[in-house]
Design a protein around this motif. Sequence first.
Motif, PDB file in Angstrom:
ATOM      1  N   ILE A  26       0.833  -1.205   0.000  1.00  0.00           N
ATOM      2  CA  ILE A  26       0.000   0.000   0.000  1.00  0.00           C
ATOM      3  C   ILE A  26       0.868   1.256   0.000  1.00  0.00           C
ATOM      4  N   GLY A  27       1.912   1.261   0.842  1.00  0.00           N
ATOM      5  CA  GLY A  27       2.799   2.419   0.897  1.00  0.00           C
ATOM      6  C   GLY A  27       3.532   2.651  -0.404  1.00  0.00           C
ATOM      7  N   GLN A  28       4.045   1.572  -1.009  1.00  0.00           N
ATOM      8  CA  GLN A  28       4.738   1.707  -2.282  1.00  0.00           C
ATOM      9  C   GLN A  28       3.825   2.274  -3.355  1.00  0.00           C
ATOM     10  N   VAL A  29       2.604   1.779  -3.418  1.00  0.00           N
ATOM     11  CA  VAL A  29       1.667   2.241  -4.440  1.00  0.00           C
ATOM     12  C   VAL A  29       1.360   3.725  -4.244  1.00  0.00           C
ATOM     13  N   ILE A  30       1.128   4.150  -3.008  1.00  0.00           N
ATOM     14  CA  ILE A  30       0.785   5.552  -2.739  1.00  0.00           C
ATOM     15  C   ILE A  30       1.954   6.472  -3.083  1.00  0.00           C
ATOM     16  N   PHE A  31       3.119   6.196  -2.513  1.00  0.00           N
ATOM     17  CA  PHE A  31       4.265   7.086  -2.705  1.00  0.00           C
ATOM     18  C   PHE A  31       4.770   7.054  -4.149  1.00  0.00           C
ATOM     19  N   ALA A  32       4.815   5.874  -4.748  1.00  0.00           N
ATOM     20  CA  ALA A  32       5.294   5.776  -6.130  1.00  0.00           C
ATOM     21  C   ALA A  32       4.339   6.457  -7.099  1.00  0.00           C
ATOM     22  N   SER A  33       3.033   6.346  -6.852  1.00  0.00           N
ATOM     23  CA  SER A  33       2.058   6.999  -7.728  1.00  0.00           C
ATOM     24  C   SER A  33       2.169   8.515  -7.638  1.00  0.00           C
ATOM     25  N   LEU A  34       2.282   9.035  -6.425  1.00  0.00           N
ATOM     26  CA  LEU A  34       2.417  10.493  -6.253  1.00  0.00           C
ATOM     27  C   LEU A  34       3.713  10.996  -6.879  1.00  0.00           C
ATOM     28  N   ALA A  35       4.815  10.307  -6.603  1.00  0.00           N
ATOM     29  CA  ALA A  35       6.100  10.739  -7.153  1.00  0.00           C
ATOM     30  C   ALA A  35       6.127  10.585  -8.673  1.00  0.00           C
ATOM     31  N   GLY A  36       5.601   9.479  -9.177  1.00  0.00           N
ATOM     32  CA  GLY A  36       5.583   9.271 -10.613  1.00  0.00           C
ATOM     33  C   GLY A  36       4.756  10.316 -11.342  1.00  0.00           C
ATOM     34  N   TYR A  37       3.616  10.680 -10.756  1.00  0.00           N
ATOM     35  CA  TYR A  37       2.776  11.711 -11.370  1.00  0.00           C
ATOM     36  C   TYR A  37       3.479  13.065 -11.356  1.00  0.00           C
ATOM     37  N   ALA A  38       4.173  13.355 -10.247  1.00  0.00           N
ATOM     38  CA  ALA A  38       4.887  14.633 -10.155  1.00  0.00           C
ATOM     39  C   ALA A  38       6.000  14.714 -11.195  1.00  0.00           C
ATOM     40  N   PHE A  39       6.768  13.644 -11.348  1.00  0.00           N
ATOM     41  CA  PHE A  39       7.862  13.658 -12.322  1.00  0.00           C
ATOM     42  C   PHE A  39       7.342  13.665 -13.758  1.00  0.00           C
ATOM     43  N   ALA A  40       6.165  13.135 -13.989  1.00  0.00           N
ATOM     44  CA  ALA A  40       5.636  13.046 -15.349  1.00  0.00           C
ATOM     45  C   ALA A  40       4.893  14.309 -15.773  1.00  0.00           C
ATOM     46  N   ARG A  41       4.153  14.940 -14.854  1.00  0.00           N
ATOM     47  CA  ARG A  41       3.226  16.001 -15.260  1.00  0.00           C
ATOM     48  C   ARG A  41       3.549  17.381 -14.700  1.00  0.00           C
ATOM     49  N   LEU A  42       4.421  17.463 -13.699  1.00  0.00           N
ATOM     50  CA  LEU A  42       4.712  18.759 -13.089  1.00  0.00           C
ATOM     51  C   LEU A  42       6.089  19.251 -13.520  1.00  0.00           C
ATOM     52  N   ASN A  43       6.252  20.561 -13.472  1.00  0.00           N
ATOM     53  CA  ASN A  43       7.541  21.178 -13.769  1.00  0.00           C
ATOM     54  C   ASN A  43       8.075  21.837 -12.502  1.00  0.00           C
ATOM     55  N   PHE A  44       9.222  21.393 -12.063  1.00  0.00           N
ATOM     56  CA  PHE A  44       9.847  21.990 -10.885  1.00  0.00           C
ATOM     57  C   PHE A  44      11.356  21.925 -11.052  1.00  0.00           C
ATOM     58  N   LYS A  45      12.057  22.645 -10.231  1.00  0.00           N
ATOM     59  CA  LYS A  45      13.497  22.805 -10.372  1.00  0.00           C
ATOM     60  C   LYS A  45      14.217  21.486 -10.115  1.00  0.00           C
ATOM     61  N   HIS A  46      15.198  21.200 -10.955  1.00  0.00           N
ATOM     62  CA  HIS A  46      16.056  20.009 -10.840  1.00  0.00           C
ATOM     63  C   HIS A  46      15.251  18.708 -10.935  1.00  0.00           C
ATOM     64  N   LYS A  47      14.171  18.726 -11.673  1.00  0.00           N
ATOM     65  CA  LYS A  47      13.340  17.537 -11.797  1.00  0.00           C
ATOM     66  C   LYS A  47      14.118  16.388 -12.436  1.00  0.00           C
TER      67      LYS A  47
END
Length: 274
Positions: A80-101
């Motif tokens: 459950i923890g892996q799915v939650i954290f990996a999904s949030l991080a994966g979405y951030a790296f795929a769809r968001l723009n932030f410094k040093h991504k």
Amino acid sequence: MKKFRIFLGYVTLILIALSMLYPFFAMVNLSLTGNNEIFSHAGRIFHGNLTFENYKNVFKEIPMGLYFFNSLLVASITTIGQVIFASLAGYAFARLNFKHKDALFLLILITMLVPPQVNIIPLFFLMRELHLVDTYQALILPALFGGFGVFLMRQYFLGFPKDLEESARIDGCNLFQTFFKIALPLALPAVATLAIFTFVTSWNSFMWPLIVTNSESMRTLPVGLAIYKGSFRELTLWGNLLACSVICTIPVTGVFLLGKKYFISDILQGGVKE
């Protein structure tokens, strides 16, 4: 000729499937055989002298229920923890723009190149300093984060249609609402794939639970069974060990069957080129 090739392909696949299923059926068959008769029935798939004595002996001789509960608890929370954290991080790296991504994502990929055995000693010292040795926290926390899960979810979200996100924003959804109501439900194939791999890996984990646990009450199933096998001196009770093996496969098989539909869907989608 084409139909013959298709028929030959199906026959080949059936034979391969049977050859892979035979060891499993043999394991179940021998686990239902008495220890005194196990070698005389080793070559048979079915026989009439079925008994559950091996299973009864296992639960009498070792706290199998406790080991099973510990493994199930640790594997479930880790998944459950892996799915939650990996999904949030994966979405951030795929769809968001932030410094040093890109640099941060590269660091995550580098962690996948480090063998898990290299981290065992530093992790153990960290758990000892935090006074978490021989606790559920020590079994769960190091496995909650992983580079593979972030990479898998990022690659899936990269193919997510931007039009759906824009439509959600027009309807008044914020970032988290877009993720939980739109992106995550559509990513169920990737989530199921990650959940299956994480659960199986956590369930079969042996080295880290062996090092970080001391008491019998905190042992997981692989550790408990290894110690149980080591307790045999003059005669190895193969029927009992096979019964333990069958019990170990039940949760893993159940998790795969539950996520099989989405797992296969993810494989098919990965093989389709537009």
